[in-house]
Design a protein around this motif. Sequence first.
Motif, PDB file in Angstrom:
ATOM      1  N   ASN A  76       0.837  -1.219   0.000  1.00 58.47           N
ATOM      2  CA  ASN A  76       0.000   0.000   0.000  1.00 58.47           C
ATOM      3  C   ASN A  76       0.860   1.253   0.000  1.00 58.47           C
ATOM      4  OD1 ASN A  76      -2.558  -1.338   0.030  1.00 58.47           O
ATOM      5  ND2 ASN A  76      -2.291  -1.730   2.219  1.00 58.47           N
ATOM      6  N   THR A  77       1.871   1.247  -0.829  1.00 62.16           N
ATOM      7  CA  THR A  77       2.828   2.342  -0.880  1.00 62.16           C
ATOM      8  C   THR A  77       2.945   2.869  -2.300  1.00 62.16           C
ATOM      9  OG1 THR A  77       4.087   1.435   0.983  1.00 62.16           O
ATOM     10  CG2 THR A  77       5.219   3.011  -0.442  1.00 62.16           C
ATOM     11  N   VAL A  78       3.023   4.192  -2.399  1.00 57.96           N
ATOM     12  CA  VAL A  78       3.214   4.831  -3.690  1.00 57.96           C
ATOM     13  C   VAL A  78       4.524   5.610  -3.639  1.00 57.96           C
ATOM     14  CG1 VAL A  78       1.867   6.881  -3.055  1.00 57.96           C
ATOM     15  CG2 VAL A  78       2.160   6.291  -5.466  1.00 57.96           C
ATOM     16  N   TYR A  79       5.220   5.620  -4.764  1.00 58.62           N
ATOM     17  CA  TYR A  79       6.524   6.263  -4.856  1.00 58.62           C
ATOM     18  C   TYR A  79       6.506   7.321  -5.959  1.00 58.62           C
ATOM     19  CZ  TYR A  79       7.713   1.882  -2.508  1.00 58.62           C
ATOM     20  OH  TYR A  79       7.738   0.811  -1.644  1.00 58.62           O
ATOM     21  N   LEU A  80       7.349   8.318  -5.800  1.00 57.39           N
ATOM     22  CA  LEU A  80       7.566   9.305  -6.850  1.00 57.39           C
ATOM     23  C   LEU A  80       9.065   9.494  -7.013  1.00 57.39           C
ATOM     24  CD1 LEU A  80       6.095  11.244  -8.824  1.00 57.39           C
ATOM     25  CD2 LEU A  80       6.490  13.053  -7.124  1.00 57.39           C
ATOM     26  N   GLN A  81       9.595   8.981  -8.105  1.00 60.05           N
ATOM     27  CA  GLN A  81      11.008   9.171  -8.425  1.00 60.05           C
ATOM     28  C   GLN A  81      11.127  10.468  -9.213  1.00 60.05           C
ATOM     29  OE1 GLN A  81      13.804   7.334  -7.540  1.00 60.05           O
ATOM     30  NE2 GLN A  81      14.927   9.030  -8.484  1.00 60.05           N
ATOM     31  N   MET A  82      11.896  11.393  -8.686  1.00 59.59           N
ATOM     32  CA  MET A  82      12.042  12.708  -9.317  1.00 59.59           C
ATOM     33  C   MET A  82      13.484  12.892  -9.758  1.00 59.59           C
ATOM     34  SD  MET A  82       9.690  15.008  -6.745  1.00 59.59           S
ATOM     35  CE  MET A  82      10.800  14.794  -5.339  1.00 59.59           C
ATOM     36  N   ASN A  83      13.682  12.989 -11.056  1.00 56.80           N
ATOM     37  CA  ASN A  83      15.011  13.194 -11.633  1.00 56.80           C
ATOM     38  C   ASN A  83      15.073  14.548 -12.329  1.00 56.80           C
ATOM     39  OD1 ASN A  83      15.705  10.548 -10.828  1.00 56.80           O
ATOM     40  ND2 ASN A  83      14.966   9.691 -12.764  1.00 56.80           N
ATOM     41  N   SER A  84      16.287  14.984 -12.600  1.00 54.56           N
ATOM     42  CA  SER A  84      16.493  16.260 -13.301  1.00 54.56           C
ATOM     43  C   SER A  84      15.656  17.374 -12.670  1.00 54.56           C
ATOM     44  CB  SER A  84      16.134  16.111 -14.781  1.00 54.56           C
ATOM     45  OG  SER A  84      16.906  15.098 -15.393  1.00 54.56           O
ATOM     46  N   LEU A  85      15.746  17.466 -11.376  1.00 57.00           N
ATOM     47  CA  LEU A  85      14.934  18.444 -10.655  1.00 57.00           C
ATOM     48  C   LEU A  85      15.316  19.871 -11.020  1.00 57.00           C
ATOM     49  CD1 LEU A  85      14.745  16.567  -7.281  1.00 57.00           C
ATOM     50  CD2 LEU A  85      12.760  17.454  -8.513  1.00 57.00           C
ATOM     51  N   LYS A  86      14.302  20.727 -11.029  1.00 60.20           N
ATOM     52  CA  LYS A  86      14.472  22.129 -11.366  1.00 60.20           C
ATOM     53  C   LYS A  86      14.020  22.992 -10.181  1.00 60.20           C
ATOM     54  CE  LYS A  86      13.148  21.146 -16.173  1.00 60.20           C
ATOM     55  NZ  LYS A  86      12.200  21.505 -17.280  1.00 60.20           N
ATOM     56  N   PRO A  87      14.520  24.217 -10.087  1.00 60.42           N
ATOM     57  CA  PRO A  87      14.067  25.093  -8.996  1.00 60.42           C
ATOM     58  C   PRO A  87      12.543  25.258  -8.966  1.00 60.42           C
ATOM     59  CG  PRO A  87      16.038  25.999  -9.988  1.00 60.42           C
ATOM     60  CD  PRO A  87      15.641  24.816 -10.832  1.00 60.42           C
ATOM     61  N   GLU A  88      11.909  25.227 -10.121  1.00 57.86           N
ATOM     62  CA  GLU A  88      10.454  25.386 -10.157  1.00 57.86           C
ATOM     63  C   GLU A  88       9.706  24.161  -9.635  1.00 57.86           C
ATOM     64  OE1 GLU A  88      12.618  25.912 -12.675  1.00 57.86           O
ATOM     65  OE2 GLU A  88      11.770  25.258 -14.606  1.00 57.86           O
ATOM     66  N   ASP A  89      10.421  23.095  -9.338  1.00 59.14           N
ATOM     67  CA  ASP A  89       9.796  21.932  -8.696  1.00 59.14           C
ATOM     68  C   ASP A  89       9.683  22.118  -7.183  1.00 59.14           C
ATOM     69  OD1 ASP A  89      11.669  19.882 -10.965  1.00 59.14           O
ATOM     70  OD2 ASP A  89       9.530  20.356 -11.086  1.00 59.14           O
ATOM     71  N   THR A  90      10.261  23.174  -6.663  1.00 58.86           N
ATOM     72  CA  THR A  90      10.196  23.442  -5.230  1.00 58.86           C
ATOM     73  C   THR A  90       8.754  23.624  -4.793  1.00 58.86           C
ATOM     74  OG1 THR A  90      12.392  24.453  -5.159  1.00 58.86           O
ATOM     75  CG2 THR A  90      10.837  25.077  -3.419  1.00 58.86           C
ATOM     76  N   ALA A  91       8.349  22.844  -3.801  1.00 60.50           N
ATOM     77  CA  ALA A  91       6.965  22.876  -3.322  1.00 60.50           C
ATOM     78  C   ALA A  91       6.826  21.915  -2.153  1.00 60.50           C
ATOM     79  CB  ALA A  91       5.997  22.463  -4.437  1.00 60.50           C
ATOM     80  N   VAL A  92       5.672  21.964  -1.517  1.00 62.67           N
ATOM     81  CA  VAL A  92       5.289  20.917  -0.581  1.00 62.67           C
ATOM     82  C   VAL A  92       4.550  19.854  -1.393  1.00 62.67           C
ATOM     83  CG1 VAL A  92       3.953  20.292   1.450  1.00 62.67           C
ATOM     84  CG2 VAL A  92       5.113  22.517   1.348  1.00 62.67           C
ATOM     85  N   TYR A  93       5.006  18.639  -1.269  1.00 62.46           N
ATOM     86  CA  TYR A  93       4.427  17.528  -2.021  1.00 62.46           C
ATOM     87  C   TYR A  93       3.506  16.725  -1.098  1.00 62.46           C
ATOM     88  CZ  TYR A  93       7.386  18.405  -6.048  1.00 62.46           C
ATOM     89  OH  TYR A  93       7.974  18.981  -7.156  1.00 62.46           O
TER      90      TYR A  93
END
Length: 115
Positions: A76-93
């Motif tokens: 019952n787990t979900v994952y988010l792999q985030m690559n090539s991160l950009k400053p505009e990805d800054t947020a509360v997830y």
Amino acid sequence: QVQLVESGGGLVQAGGSLRLSCAASGSLFSINTMGWFRQAPGKQREMVATITNLGTTNCADSVKGRFTIARDNAKNTVYLQMNSLKPEDTAVYYCAVFQPGSASWGQGTQVTVSS
């Protein structure tokens, strides 16, 4: 009632990677959609990616080719792999689970991408 516990946020330089995890517990149905949303300061919450219990995914155009969502139904787990991160990805997830008649949200985890 569904409880969600998120982990994996943090500070990373632009171009780097992070992996978010969200473990769900409680009253879970076998049929549901899990997903990740984000909210940057002064902006509305937006969908990042979702995945159904059958594995069908949907990603925002802004993250396609960089982020990958996956789930482990046994855990019952979900994952988010985030690559090539950009400053505009800054947020509360935020992690979310959608089931017939209900929506549950996690407490959120901060992701900060420095330039």
